[in-house]
Design a protein around this motif. Structure first.
Motif, PDB file in Angstrom:
ATOM      1  N   THR A  77      47.464  62.046  32.203  1.00 25.38           N
ATOM      2  CA  THR A  77      48.419  62.293  33.467  1.00 25.38           C
ATOM      3  C   THR A  77      49.500  63.159  33.076  1.00 25.38           C
ATOM      4  O   THR A  77      49.962  63.256  32.131  1.00 25.38           O
ATOM      5  CB  THR A  77      48.699  60.950  34.041  1.00 25.38           C
ATOM      6  N   ALA A  78      49.960  63.734  34.187  1.00 22.71           N
ATOM      7  CA  ALA A  78      51.194  64.564  34.050  1.00 22.71           C
ATOM      8  C   ALA A  78      51.507  65.460  32.902  1.00 22.71           C
ATOM      9  O   ALA A  78      52.260  65.342  32.164  1.00 22.71           O
ATOM     10  CB  ALA A  78      52.669  63.714  34.221  1.00 22.71           C
ATOM     11  N   SER A  79      50.355  66.415  32.808  1.00 22.73           N
ATOM     12  CA  SER A  79      50.096  66.885  31.523  1.00 22.73           C
ATOM     13  C   SER A  79      51.584  67.869  30.947  1.00 22.73           C
ATOM     14  O   SER A  79      52.304  68.229  32.074  1.00 22.73           O
ATOM     15  CB  SER A  79      48.809  68.068  31.390  1.00 22.73           C
ATOM     16  N   ARG A  80      51.440  68.034  29.775  1.00 19.07           N
ATOM     17  CA  ARG A  80      52.885  69.018  29.296  1.00 19.07           C
ATOM     18  C   ARG A  80      52.164  70.104  28.495  1.00 19.07           C
ATOM     19  O   ARG A  80      50.997  69.830  27.629  1.00 19.07           O
ATOM     20  CB  ARG A  80      53.696  68.095  28.276  1.00 19.07           C
ATOM     21  N   ALA A  81      52.823  71.079  28.246  1.00 15.10           N
ATOM     22  CA  ALA A  81      52.572  72.037  27.258  1.00 15.10           C
ATOM     23  C   ALA A  81      51.877  71.753  25.978  1.00 15.10           C
ATOM     24  O   ALA A  81      50.993  72.374  25.264  1.00 15.10           O
ATOM     25  CB  ALA A  81      53.625  73.314  27.462  1.00 15.10           C
ATOM     26  N   ALA A  82      52.773  70.680  25.444  1.00 16.35           N
ATOM     27  CA  ALA A  82      52.369  69.955  24.264  1.00 16.35           C
ATOM     28  C   ALA A  82      50.968  69.538  24.074  1.00 16.35           C
ATOM     29  O   ALA A  82      50.602  69.094  22.862  1.00 16.35           O
ATOM     30  CB  ALA A  82      53.732  68.946  23.721  1.00 16.35           C
ATOM     31  N   ASP A  83      50.281  69.175  25.317  1.00 18.09           N
ATOM     32  CA  ASP A  83      49.109  68.285  25.214  1.00 18.09           C
ATOM     33  C   ASP A  83      48.040  69.359  24.939  1.00 18.09           C
ATOM     34  O   ASP A  83      46.821  69.161  24.678  1.00 18.09           O
ATOM     35  CB  ASP A  83      48.740  67.981  26.675  1.00 18.09           C
ATOM     36  N   THR A  84      48.441  70.795  25.021  1.00 15.73           N
ATOM     37  CA  THR A  84      47.263  72.028  24.464  1.00 15.73           C
ATOM     38  C   THR A  84      46.735  71.523  23.114  1.00 15.73           C
ATOM     39  O   THR A  84      47.773  71.575  22.179  1.00 15.73           O
ATOM     40  CB  THR A  84      47.997  73.422  24.681  1.00 15.73           C
ATOM     41  N   ALA A  85      45.477  71.560  23.025  1.00 14.80           N
ATOM     42  CA  ALA A  85      44.832  70.902  21.786  1.00 14.80           C
ATOM     43  C   ALA A  85      43.363  70.844  22.185  1.00 14.80           C
ATOM     44  O   ALA A  85      42.911  71.130  23.286  1.00 14.80           O
ATOM     45  CB  ALA A  85      45.366  69.691  21.460  1.00 14.80           C
ATOM     46  N   SER A  86      42.571  70.538  21.131  1.00 16.36           N
ATOM     47  CA  SER A  86      41.123  70.213  21.327  1.00 16.36           C
ATOM     48  C   SER A  86      41.067  68.733  21.171  1.00 16.36           C
ATOM     49  O   SER A  86      41.788  67.988  20.436  1.00 16.36           O
ATOM     50  CB  SER A  86      40.574  70.775  20.269  1.00 16.36           C
TER      51      SER A  86
END
Lengths: 112, 112
Positions: A77-86
């Motif tokens: 929820t409430a995604s952040r740029a730092a969540d970019t990943a596999s």
């Protein structure tokens, strides 16, 4: 062992939106775990859900498990740029030998 | 969680040579695991390393190509022997604690 499937293979969303990834597997399991991997580095353990559990939360993460459908979902929820990943799901068999079978992975991109 | 370190973090090797990867866990564990992640792919289990016995290899992996040592309950090594460009991958070790499996940072191997 047969590898599980994850969908989508790739997902791009705007920062602040929710991201949902799905995982299907083929055999009976003890546990299902979700991992994050940034740019081909090591895996970070996110959450473990046991076969007798249906839902689990950890911070912005929500995991569900449906053993009748042999599937799981990971919601961020409430995604952040730092969540970019596999993101990978991994299962261990009901024999309890702790060997993990990994799904194919979802590549998540958060657009600032 | 368990803290797992690996050495080297990356290496570039010539065809026909061998590389030994070390894996250290911050506390004693019964089983350690070695995985391979080929470029753009998910993780595949190579073998399970138990202390005091020979490693158990998965289908498609053999001891002559991937010899493994497990001299004590906190340490293991994986050797990639007689390397070819097809062995270029990330190699990861892992260990389980309370059913959760934790991974080292990986060793990125490039074979020329």
């Amino acid at each position: 062992s047969q590898q599980g499937e994850e969908d989508p293979q790739a997902l791009s969303i705007q920062e602040g939106e929710n991201a949902t990834m799905n995982c299907s597997y083929k055999t009976s399991i003890n546990n299902l775990q979700w991992y994050r991997q940034n740019s081909g580095r090591g895996l970070v353990h996110l959450i473990l859900i046991r076969s007798n559990e249906r839902e689990k939360h950890s911070g912005r993460l929500r995991v569900t498990l449906d053993t009748s459908k042999k599937s799981s979902s990971l919601l961020i929820t409430a995604s952040r740029a730092a969540d970019t990943a596999s993101y990978f799901c991994a299962t261990d068999s009901s024999f309890g030998n702790e060997k993990l079978t990994f799904g194919t992975g979802t590549r998540l991109t958060i657009i600032p | 969680s368990a803290v797992i370190s690996q050495k080297p973090s990356r290496d570039i090797c010539q065809r026909g040579t061998s590389l030994t990867i070390q894996c250290q866990v911050d506390s004693q564990v019964t089983m350690m695991f070695w995985y391979r992640q080929q470029p753009g792919q998910s993780l595949t289990l190579i073998a399970t390393a138990n202390q005091g016995s020979e490693a158990t290899y998965e289908s498609g992996f053999v001891i002559d190509k991937f010899p493994i040592s497990r001299p004590n309950l906190t340490f293991s090594t994986l050797t990639v022997s007689n390397m070819s460009p097809e062995d270029s991958s990330i190699y990861l070790c892992s260990a389980a604690r309370d059913n959760e499996q934790f991974f080292g940072p990986g060793t990125r191997l490039t074979v020329l």
